[in-house]
Design a protein around this motif. Structure first.
Motif, PDB file in Angstrom:
ATOM      1  N   ASP A   1      78.039 -82.656 -26.238  1.00 10.83           N
ATOM      2  CA  ASP A   1      77.703 -84.010 -25.802  1.00 10.83           C
ATOM      3  C   ASP A   1      76.578 -84.592 -26.653  1.00 10.83           C
ATOM      4  N   VAL A   2      75.593 -83.775 -26.986  1.00  7.89           N
ATOM      5  CA  VAL A   2      74.492 -84.220 -27.833  1.00  7.89           C
ATOM      6  C   VAL A   2      75.007 -84.503 -29.242  1.00  7.89           C
ATOM      7  N   ASP A   3      75.887 -83.653 -29.755  1.00 14.12           N
ATOM      8  CA  ASP A   3      76.447 -83.864 -31.088  1.00 14.12           C
ATOM      9  C   ASP A   3      77.276 -85.145 -31.136  1.00 14.12           C
ATOM     10  N   ALA A   4      78.000 -85.443 -30.050  1.00 14.76           N
ATOM     11  CA  ALA A   4      78.771 -86.684 -29.990  1.00 14.76           C
ATOM     12  C   ALA A   4      77.850 -87.894 -30.055  1.00 14.76           C
ATOM     13  N   LEU A   5      76.693 -87.818 -29.407  1.00 14.28           N
ATOM     14  CA  LEU A   5      75.720 -88.917 -29.492  1.00 14.28           C
ATOM     15  C   LEU A   5      75.178 -89.062 -30.903  1.00 14.28           C
ATOM     16  N   ARG A   6      74.901 -87.951 -31.558  1.00  9.67           N
ATOM     17  CA  ARG A   6      74.374 -88.019 -32.927  1.00  9.67           C
ATOM     18  C   ARG A   6      75.374 -88.656 -33.876  1.00  9.67           C
ATOM     19  N   ARG A   7      76.660 -88.418 -33.665  1.00 12.64           N
ATOM     20  CA  ARG A   7      77.690 -89.010 -34.510  1.00 12.64           C
ATOM     21  C   ARG A   7      77.785 -90.524 -34.290  1.00 12.64           C
ATOM     22  N   ARG A   8      77.489 -90.993 -33.086  1.00 13.24           N
ATOM     23  CA  ARG A   8      77.537 -92.422 -32.797  1.00 13.24           C
ATOM     24  C   ARG A   8      76.310 -93.156 -33.293  1.00 13.24           C
ATOM     25  N   GLN A   9      75.292 -92.445 -33.684  1.00  8.16           N
ATOM     26  CA  GLN A   9      74.011 -93.043 -34.091  1.00  8.16           C
ATOM     27  C   GLN A   9      74.163 -93.929 -35.302  1.00  8.16           C
TER      28      GLN A   9
END
Length: 180
Positions: free
Chosen positions: A172-180
């Motif tokens: 979930d954290v990695d998915a947020l980083r990709r959306r950054q």
């Protein structure tokens, strides 16, 4: 004997010369001040939703709005949390906590915008808009910031968090980083 004398002379010359200043540049980032968000949280700003996610090492995530969010273009008149979020949960593991999905609505922010009319009438048109703020992450709801509903002008919305969620996986954290 000559090579030994030359070696001793060069050692004496090195000892007598002042130390040259170090040309190495410290690559370490400046240390955050006490009370600074960066000290404890990784901050991820998502421009597409104008939301800021501050993630602690244990997976707790504070969801707030970026200063450029369209809500701040007008005067905030009311903040109301979704009724589904009002479920009481308690205990160490927050057993009745609501599961959040990225599209789960967290709150509704009502804004008012005054538009000046034509110069000959001098009338003012009032536009009221309701903005729905979605979670944007998967996880469990831990806390809603009830202090936001107590102020009429929404001042706390700019400086504080909306909700605290617990992200359950590193994906979930990695998915947020990709959306950054």
């Amino acid at each position: 004997a000559a090579p030994r004398e030359e070696a001793e002379a060069s050692e004496e010359a090195e000892a007598a010369s002042p130390a040259a200043p170090s040309t190495e540049v410290s690559a370490a980032a400046p240390r955050p001040r006490p009370g600074d968000w960066a000290r404890y949280y990784e901050t991820i700003d998502v421009a597409s939703t104008a939301q800021r996610y501050r993630i602690a090492p244990n997976g707790m995530c504070l969801i707030s709005l970026l200063p450029g969010h369209r809500v701040f273009a007008a005067r905030v008149t009311a903040i109301t949390f979704d009724a589904a979020l009002r479920v009481d949960f308690s205990g160490k593991k927050k057993k009745n906590a609501m599961w959040l999905k990225p599209a789960t609505p967290l709150c509704r922010v009502t804004t008012i915008f005054h538009v000046d009319g034509p110069s000959y009438s001098g009338d003012t048109t009032v536009l009221t808009t309701a903005h729905t703020i979605a979670a944007g992450v998967r996880g469990r709801l831990m806390e809603c910031n009830d202090e936001l509903t107590k102020s009429d002008d929404g001042r706390g919305l700019r400086d504080s968090y909306i909700v605290i969620a617990h992200l359950l996986s590193a994906a979930d954290v990695d998915a947020l980083r990709r959306r950054q």
